[in-house]
Design a protein around this motif. Structure first.
Motif, PDB file in Angstrom:
ATOM      1  N   GLU A 318      -1.291   4.280  -8.484  1.00  9.50           N
ATOM      2  CA  GLU A 318      -0.689   5.076  -7.422  1.00  9.50           C
ATOM      3  C   GLU A 318       0.625   4.428  -6.997  1.00  9.50           C
ATOM      4  OE1 GLU A 318      -3.220   5.279  -3.959  1.00  9.50           O
ATOM      5  OE2 GLU A 318      -3.929   3.232  -4.237  1.00  9.50           O
ATOM      6  N   ILE A 319       1.617   5.259  -6.712  1.00  6.67           N
ATOM      7  CA  ILE A 319       2.891   4.776  -6.192  1.00  6.67           C
ATOM      8  C   ILE A 319       3.425   5.786  -5.181  1.00  6.67           C
ATOM      9  CG2 ILE A 319       3.488   3.564  -8.334  1.00  6.67           C
ATOM     10  CD1 ILE A 319       5.542   5.774  -8.849  1.00  6.67           C
ATOM     11  N   ILE A 320       4.322   5.310  -4.334  1.00  3.83           N
ATOM     12  CA  ILE A 320       5.026   6.175  -3.392  1.00  3.83           C
ATOM     13  C   ILE A 320       6.503   6.079  -3.738  1.00  3.83           C
ATOM     14  CG2 ILE A 320       5.682   6.518  -0.983  1.00  3.83           C
ATOM     15  CD1 ILE A 320       2.916   5.340  -0.244  1.00  3.83           C
ATOM     16  N   ALA A 321       7.117   7.223  -3.976  1.00  2.00           N
ATOM     17  CA  ALA A 321       8.536   7.248  -4.329  1.00  2.00           C
ATOM     18  C   ALA A 321       9.300   8.100  -3.332  1.00  2.00           C
ATOM     19  CB  ALA A 321       8.716   7.798  -5.743  1.00  2.00           C
ATOM     20  N   VAL A 322      10.440   7.587  -2.897  1.00  3.22           N
ATOM     21  CA  VAL A 322      11.318   8.322  -1.989  1.00  3.22           C
ATOM     22  C   VAL A 322      12.658   8.511  -2.689  1.00  3.22           C
ATOM     23  CG1 VAL A 322      12.533   8.314   0.218  1.00  3.22           C
ATOM     24  CG2 VAL A 322      10.197   7.413   0.076  1.00  3.22           C
TER      25      VAL A 322
END
Length: 529
Positions: A318-322
């Motif tokens: 899982e990753i969070i990308a902005v």
């Protein structure tokens, strides 16, 4: 005479014995040990040729150390030749190099004429030659440097890009290509996946440019807006334009705004961050009238940025990308986007930094510890005008600093997500919900405000049975700060892409909010040898 006959007889016996022995010991490939010795002797070159080559080819000198190490490893054997001359891999590499512009690389190829002569002449490249050998190897490193590596870390830091870059061993990659040259044809796994999507669009846009580009759409001077049912020469021009870039399947040339065109307009607006409406305004035509040459430049700039991203980023659980220009946060689970939220990013004078760090904590009902810069530039002047300023804003002094107490009016909202970093940037809620309805959302002091913070928290805590949606809601509204340490640290990537192809294959262009494209384009377009 008898002596001569005896000598001839013995010579014949020895020759037959040697031939039979050689045949007996041939390997699976049909090569005898003697042939291997001869081949090994013929297929090596003197190590001194390396330094001689680079003195004569100074434009490739930056690859000298890598070339030396490679041949030391291979004991100075030729690697670009087989029994027929220059091998298949050499031909494939040459084809890739002469078509390097397909990779969004704008450069004058060093020693192009000499390289072409090897592959375009039937007689050249047949006999092992150290100059040809070393030119091929140097051009291999040149190719992977330009296409896979891109600008060096020092240059990317100057572009204020601080995402970690993966260190690659292109000598090892060469070994695998020598075993299986066809891998060079299928090199769609050597870079961040988005690169290849942009590359396909670049090919399409270059063809459009080759065919004359797209004409400028003129809005009728007497018309301020257009909607379904209207008739205008502008409509016919718009229809042609949207057909060229694929939003419209066919061009009927009709000047009447019909439902088919309306669907294409909605698709265009979706990929350019416009409100979901069939109304056509001059501002929409302004975007459509951006020349194809400018779009090509934007694609090349963003392909370069893709070279700076680890190709294995999507392998994370899982990753969070902005993406700053898109004003959007995406949560990826097992490589697939499973959640998106609008965000507010830093103003142009308080730019959100491009970097990565692992998220470690979720803070419910947070205090806002006001940065010293804001205290100095905003709060102290406000206190001088109004001594009750702190009380009115639910703030207090704390060890010589100012902080805002938890609550619904707290500037961080009801929850924040921490990934400790030297830039003091984090994700957080906000009481200013109205800002998310704006098309352009660069309003913060650098941190990232999330439109759907509760939903994000629910996703991050989904596997923890203690944190039900009700428990999360309760903690957010408790009015007492509490911290939760995530069991699994989640990578957060803050990037900057003004061109992006989504999972459905739609091309999105975003406004260059921090004006970062042109400096990078200048650098890339000037990087001609």
């Amino acid at each position: 005479m008898r002596k001569f006959s005896l000598f001839l007889f013995l010579s014949t016996i020895l020759f037959l014995t040697f031939t039979i022995s050689c045949k007996k010991f041939k390997d699976k490939a049909g090569v005898t040990p003697l042939e291997k010795i001869i081949e090994k002797k013929e297929m090596t070159f003197d190590s001194s040729f390396v330094s001689i080559f680079f003195k004569k080819h100074p434009l490739l000198d930056k690859y000298q150390d890598e070339v030396k190490m490679l041949y030391q490893k291979h004991q100075f054997h030729y690697i670009w030749y087989d029994k027929n001359g220059v091998n298949e891999f050499g031909n494939l590499l040459h084809n890739k190099i002469i078509n390097i512009e397909e990779e969004g690389v704008l450069t004058s190829i060093p020693y192009r004429q000499k390289l072409d002569s090897i592959y375009e002449s039937a007689s050249n490249g047949k006999t092992p030659n150290p100059t040809t050998e070393l030119l091929n190897t140097s051009m291999y490193f040149y190719y992977v440097d330009k296409v896979y590596q891109g600008l060096d870390t020092e240059s990317t830091n100057q572009m204020e890009w601080f995402l970690p870059r993966e260190k690659q061993s292109y000598s090892k990659y060469l070994d695998s290509l020598l075993v299986n040259p066809s891998l060079l044809k299928k090199n769609d796994k050597e870079l961040f996946y988005q690169y290849y999507l942009l590359k396909n669009v670049l090919k399409t846009y270059r063809q459009i440019e080759k065919n004359g580009g797209w004409p400028t759409i003129q809005m009728d001077s007497a018309i301020k807006s257009l909607n379904v049912g209207d008739s205008s020469r502008t409509i016919a021009q718009l229809r042609t334009r949207l057909h060229l870039t694929g939003e419209l399947k066919s061009d009927s040339k009709s000047a009447i705004y019909d439902e088919e065109l309306a669907k294409a307009v909605l698709k265009f607006k979706e990929t350019n961050r416009n409100a979901s409406s069939t109304i056509i305004l001059p501002s929409h035509l302004k975007v459509l009238n951006v020349p194809v040459s400018e779009r090509i430049k934007t694609l090349i700039v963003n392909m370069e940025r893709c070279r700076w991203i680890s190709k294995d980023i999507t392998k994370a659980k899982e990753i969070i990308a902005v993406n700053i220009p898109a004003y959007q946060l995406t949560y990826f689970k097992d490589g697939k986007p499973s959640f998106q939220s609008n965000v507010v990013v830093g103003k142009t004078i308080n730019k959100t930094v491009i970097f990565s760090a692992p998220m470690r904590y979720i803070v419910f009902s947070p205090y806002w510890n006001v940065p010293q810069s804001i205290i100095k530039n905003e709060i102290i002047p406000a206190i001088k005008k109004d001594p009750n300023y702190l009380a009115k804003h639910n703030m207090e002094w704390n060890d010589g600093k100012v902080r805002q107490r938890p609550g619904p009016k707290n500037s961080l909202g009801l929850i924040k997500f921490l990934f400790p970093n030297s830039n003091s940037i984090y994700l957080h809620d906000t009481p200013s919900k109205h800002l998310f309805s704006r098309r352009d959302r660069a309003f913060s002091h650098g941190c990232i405000r999330v439109e759907k913070p509760k939903e994000l928290a629910e996703l991050l805590l989904k596997d923890d049975p203690k944190w039900t949606p009700e428990k999360i809601e309760e903690a957010m509204n408790k009015g007492v700060e509490s911290w939760y340490t995530l069991k699994n640290k989640i990578p957060v990537y803050i990037g900057y892409f003004t061109a992006w192809v989504d999972v459905n294959g739609n091309m999105h262009f975003y406004e260059d909010v921090y004006e970062r494209d042109q400096p990078l384009a200048d650098l890339l377009f000037e990087k001609r040898e």
